[in-house]
Design an enzyme around this catalytic site. Structure first.
Site, PDB file in Angstrom:
ATOM      1  N   PRO A  67       0.664  -1.429  -0.080  1.00 54.57           N
ATOM      2  CG  PRO A  67      -0.618  -1.576   1.564  1.00 54.57           C
ATOM      3  CD  PRO A  67       0.861  -2.121   1.079  1.00 54.57           C
ATOM      4  CG  HIS A  68       2.367   2.893  -3.259  1.00 58.05           C
ATOM      5  ND1 HIS A  68       1.812   1.534  -3.809  1.00 58.05           N
ATOM      6  CD2 HIS A  68       2.068   3.589  -4.627  1.00 58.05           C
ATOM      7  CE1 HIS A  68       1.424   1.629  -4.923  1.00 58.05           C
ATOM      8  NE2 HIS A  68       1.582   2.668  -5.378  1.00 58.05           N
ATOM      9  CB  CYS A  69      -1.134   7.145  -0.821  1.00 57.69           C
ATOM     10  SG  CYS A  69      -0.592   7.513   1.049  1.00 57.69           S
TER      11      CYS A  69
END
Length: 164
Positions: A67-69
């Site tokens: 998960p990344h942002c």
């Protein structure tokens, strides 16, 4: 080159996490990172992670997800978790996820973000490393193993630059 020990503070590595769903997991991740980095909001981070998941799952397959942002923050931030029971992450192979590396990048640092994502993908792409990470008996052991693998698998400088 990424400084993994500063990207992954000890407080952002958890082994044996129990959760019931992807949403609950993303909420826990947001709280974990916000506690370690007081300049970010857990709610804003959760929303950014969920928004990114809506674009397409960050589940890579083989039981791993990244998960990344991007969001307004002062530095690249990471977290590493192993779960006691895998959760559905809509990975391409349909397998639930039990290993996660979470990466949050400042909006204006695309190269560091991409370099970190590539390194994480290399570590998680190695079946032997995945097995070693899954067998880590504590958060400290999990972090040590991940950092060692990331450093071992780091891309070498361009060979043309090293030639006289």
């Amino acid at each position: 080159m990424i400084e993994w020990n500063s990207l992954l503070p000890t407080g952002c590595v958890r082994s044996g996490v129990t959760t019931t769903s992807r949403k609950a997991l993303l909420e826990a991740i947001a709280d974990l990172l916000a506690n370690a980095h007081p300049d970010i909001s857990a709610r804003e981070l959760f929303n950014a992670l969920v928004e990114r998941e809506h674009l397409g799952s960050t589940g890579l397959g083989e039981g791993v997800a990244v998960p990344h942002c991007r969001m307004k923050c002062s530095q690249l931030m990471g977290a590493l978790l192993s779960l006691t029971r895998p959760v559905n992450f809509d990975a391409p192979d349909g397998e639930p996820v039990d290993l996660l590396f979470i990466l949050v990048a400042p909006q204006d640092e695309p190269s560091a973000h991409l370099e970190a994502l590539a390194s994480v993908a290399q570590v998680f792409g190695d079946p032997a490393e995945r097995a070693r990470l899954r067998s880590a008996s504590s958060a400290e052991a999990l972090k040590r193993r991940f950092v060692a693998a990331a450093q071992e698998l780091a891309p070498l400088p361009d060979a043309r630059e090293a030639m006289p």
